[in-house]
Write a protein that holds these residues in place. Structure first.
Motif, PDB file in Angstrom:
ATOM      1  N   ALA A 135       0.818  -1.218   0.000  1.00 34.64           N
ATOM      2  CA  ALA A 135       0.000   0.000   0.000  1.00 34.64           C
ATOM      3  C   ALA A 135       0.847   1.260   0.000  1.00 34.64           C
ATOM      4  O   ALA A 135       0.360   2.345  -0.318  1.00 34.64           O
ATOM      5  CB  ALA A 135      -0.923   0.006   1.220  1.00 34.64           C
ATOM      6  N   GLY A 136       2.131   1.155   0.345  1.00 37.08           N
ATOM      7  CA  GLY A 136       2.966   2.343   0.418  1.00 37.08           C
ATOM      8  C   GLY A 136       2.661   3.153   1.664  1.00 37.08           C
ATOM      9  O   GLY A 136       2.096   2.654   2.632  1.00 37.08           O
ATOM     10  N   ALA A 137       3.033   4.417   1.645  1.00 39.29           N
ATOM     11  CA  ALA A 137       2.791   5.315   2.774  1.00 39.29           C
ATOM     12  C   ALA A 137       2.354   6.667   2.245  1.00 39.29           C
ATOM     13  O   ALA A 137       2.621   7.032   1.100  1.00 39.29           O
ATOM     14  CB  ALA A 137       4.053   5.466   3.623  1.00 39.29           C
ATOM     15  N   GLU A 138       1.670   7.416   3.090  1.00 42.92           N
ATOM     16  CA  GLU A 138       1.137   8.713   2.691  1.00 42.92           C
ATOM     17  C   GLU A 138       1.402   9.748   3.764  1.00 42.92           C
ATOM     18  O   GLU A 138       1.262   9.467   4.954  1.00 42.92           O
ATOM     19  CB  GLU A 138      -0.367   8.601   2.442  1.00 42.92           C
ATOM     20  N   LEU A 139       1.812  10.938   3.345  1.00 43.18           N
ATOM     21  CA  LEU A 139       2.020  12.058   4.250  1.00 43.18           C
ATOM     22  C   LEU A 139       1.092  13.187   3.836  1.00 43.18           C
ATOM     23  O   LEU A 139       0.934  13.474   2.644  1.00 43.18           O
ATOM     24  CB  LEU A 139       3.478  12.542   4.192  1.00 43.18           C
ATOM     25  N   VAL A 140       0.493  13.819   4.826  1.00 43.89           N
ATOM     26  CA  VAL A 140      -0.391  14.959   4.580  1.00 43.89           C
ATOM     27  C   VAL A 140       0.220  16.180   5.244  1.00 43.89           C
ATOM     28  O   VAL A 140       0.660  16.120   6.395  1.00 43.89           O
ATOM     29  CB  VAL A 140      -1.802  14.691   5.131  1.00 43.89           C
ATOM     30  N   GLY A 141       0.267  17.268   4.534  1.00 45.75           N
ATOM     31  CA  GLY A 141       0.857  18.488   5.086  1.00 45.75           C
ATOM     32  C   GLY A 141       0.618  19.651   4.152  1.00 45.75           C
ATOM     33  O   GLY A 141      -0.377  19.689   3.416  1.00 45.75           O
ATOM     34  N   ARG A 142       1.543  20.600   4.159  1.00 44.51           N
ATOM     35  CA  ARG A 142       1.402  21.776   3.298  1.00 44.51           C
ATOM     36  C   ARG A 142       2.632  21.928   2.410  1.00 44.51           C
ATOM     37  O   ARG A 142       3.758  21.741   2.853  1.00 44.51           O
ATOM     38  CB  ARG A 142       1.172  23.031   4.139  1.00 44.51           C
ATOM     39  N   ALA A 143       2.378  22.255   1.160  1.00 40.09           N
ATOM     40  CA  ALA A 143       3.439  22.432   0.173  1.00 40.09           C
ATOM     41  C   ALA A 143       3.590  23.908  -0.163  1.00 40.09           C
ATOM     42  O   ALA A 143       2.640  24.697  -0.045  1.00 40.09           O
ATOM     43  CB  ALA A 143       3.110  21.643  -1.096  1.00 40.09           C
ATOM     44  N   ALA A 168      -1.439  19.657   0.884  1.00 36.25           N
ATOM     45  CA  ALA A 168      -0.885  18.670  -0.046  1.00 36.25           C
ATOM     46  C   ALA A 168      -0.919  17.278   0.563  1.00 36.25           C
ATOM     47  O   ALA A 168      -0.971  17.119   1.782  1.00 36.25           O
ATOM     48  CB  ALA A 168       0.553  19.039  -0.413  1.00 36.25           C
ATOM     49  N   ARG A 169      -0.882  16.276  -0.326  1.00 35.81           N
ATOM     50  CA  ARG A 169      -0.814  14.885   0.083  1.00 35.81           C
ATOM     51  C   ARG A 169       0.228  14.204  -0.794  1.00 35.81           C
ATOM     52  O   ARG A 169       0.196  14.330  -2.033  1.00 35.81           O
ATOM     53  CB  ARG A 169      -2.180  14.215  -0.087  1.00 35.81           C
ATOM     54  N   VAL A 170       1.169  13.501  -0.183  1.00 38.01           N
ATOM     55  CA  VAL A 170       2.240  12.816  -0.921  1.00 38.01           C
ATOM     56  C   VAL A 170       2.177  11.321  -0.607  1.00 38.01           C
ATOM     57  O   VAL A 170       2.193  10.930   0.566  1.00 38.01           O
ATOM     58  CB  VAL A 170       3.626  13.384  -0.538  1.00 38.01           C
ATOM     59  N   TRP A 171       2.103  10.515  -1.647  1.00 37.13           N
ATOM     60  CA  TRP A 171       2.083   9.058  -1.502  1.00 37.13           C
ATOM     61  C   TRP A 171       3.329   8.476  -2.166  1.00 37.13           C
ATOM     62  O   TRP A 171       3.797   8.983  -3.202  1.00 37.13           O
ATOM     63  CB  TRP A 171       0.836   8.473  -2.165  1.00 37.13           C
ATOM     64  N   ALA A 172       3.909   7.434  -1.580  1.00 39.35           N
ATOM     65  CA  ALA A 172       5.079   6.784  -2.174  1.00 39.35           C
ATOM     66  C   ALA A 172       5.087   5.305  -1.830  1.00 39.35           C
ATOM     67  O   ALA A 172       4.582   4.896  -0.783  1.00 39.35           O
ATOM     68  CB  ALA A 172       6.371   7.444  -1.682  1.00 39.35           C
TER      69      ALA A 172
END
Length: 371
Positions: A141-149, A202-206
């Motif tokens: 599933a990977g991982a996801e970070l939520v924050g501000r860009a 923003a939301r970043v998935w990897a």
């Protein structure tokens, strides 16, 4: 992207072949069941279902999902899905590196946002790995970070004069795609001249892919931004108060009442366009009624009254408004004005008193302004 178009096309052709084979089998199974050959009918029905299921898996597997894609098509929901030449080819051969964002981060005044995909994440695998340092992102599933860009002006980019670079946790993770860059670069450039930088949610998935992955080995990544729906609403029409003030946290919409009594003022606001964002200040006032006096929250635009909140809604905001006022600060709310010079509605986006925690009060209200 690690995969080529050949396997993708082969899988699609396989799916089509399975569908073509399954269609006549449907007719055969139906005919057998009608004629009383139940056993044969059931056999061909199961065979048909198996073929259709295989076709479904083949056709669906040909389309990368949000959780699996690494080199996804650069798409934004509000612009064309066909990307034009953009700034994603930047520093791979030392040709160009975008400047790091500098200046005061500012958040959009509007609360209405649209979903947009960032371009070029696959060319910044090292940067994104640093973003996820210490985070487990090697599972399926990977991982996801939520924050501000931060959106930084990169108009010096040799490939796109409208280039806007995207930074997350101090790392350059991509660019706005060409269509979004053309739309948002003027305000990003304007803010840069003022020594400011636009900050958005923003939301970043990897996910770290293995050799047997559909897309091959390497880092799969996806960066999603929540951009202001209209760049013109990033700034409010009027300025923040000169005296000490506190911008209240956003929350559910609050409708202002009695705007019709203040159209002389609101007419000036809607001249900027219906849907304009404004800085609204909130004040605890006493309203005289027929047999009693009641305390309400008054809403002002540049010191002029433009309405009040209902008694019920005032009760939900008065504790917060009065708490801020007793500390000699002005409560400020994000507001939107919709309508015309004849009639206008004012809506606040503000948290209720019960929704504000003590940490926020300590950081933004209880602090003493420097002399």
């Amino acid at each position: 992207m690690a995969s080529s178009s050949a396997p993708s096309m082969a899988i699609r052709v396989l799916g089509i072949i399975l569908i073509v084979i399954a269609v006549p089998l449907v007719l055969i199974s139906f005919g057998l069941l009608v004629s009383g050959e139940v056993g044969g009918g059931i056999f061909f029905t199961l065979l048909t279902a198996l073929l259709l299921f295989g076709a479904y898996k083949a056709m669906r597997g040909n389309r990368p999902s949000a959780a699996r894609t690494a080199g996804h098509v650069n798409v934004t929901l509000t612009t064309s899905t066909v990307p034009r030449r953009s700034a994603t080819r930047d520093a791979r051969n030392g040709q160009h590196a975008p400047p790091r964002p500098t200046g005061e981060p500012i958040d959009p005044w509007t609360t209405k946002t649209v979903y947009a995909e960032v371009a070029g994440e696959t060319h910044r695998q090292d940067e994104i790995r640093r973003v996820f340092a210490g985070t487990r992102y090697q599972s399926d599933a990977g991982a996801e970070l939520v924050g501000r860009a931060l959106l930084s002006d990169d108009s010096g980019n040799p490939y796109d004069r409208n280039a806007v670079s995207v930074w997350f946790h101090g790392e350059h993770v991509g660019y706005l795609n060409a269509d979004d860059a053309e739309k948002y670069s003027p305000i990003v450039r304007e803010l840069a001249v003022e020594g400011r930088v636009l900050r958005v949610e923003a939301r970043v998935w990897a996910r770290e892919r293995q050799d047997d992955d559909f897309y091959g080995s390497g880092l799969g990544a996806r960066v999603t931004l929540f951009l202001p729906a209209d760049p013109s609403t990033i700034r409010p029409v009027n300025d923040l108060p000169e005296r000490p003030h506190v911008v209240l946290p956003t929350g559910r919409a609050v409708q202002v009442a009695k705007e019709d009594q203040h159209m002389a003022v609101l007419g000036e606001v809607v001249a900027h366009g219906s849907g304009s964002g404004i800085v609204a200040t909130l004040h605890a006032v006493e309203e005289q009624r027929a047999r009693s006096t009641t305390e309400l929250v008054e809403v002002r635009y540049d010191g002029q009254r433009i309405g009040v909140l209902s008694a019920q809604m005032s009760n939900q905001l008065l504790p917060l408004v009065k708490y801020i006022e007793t500390r000699d600060k002005v409560p400020v709310a994000r507001a939107t004005v919709i309508g015309s010079r004849l009639q206008a509605d004012v809506t606040l986006s503000v948290a209720r008193a019960t929704e504000v925690d003590s940490n926020w009060l300590s950081e933004f209200v209880d602090t003493v302004e420097p002399a």
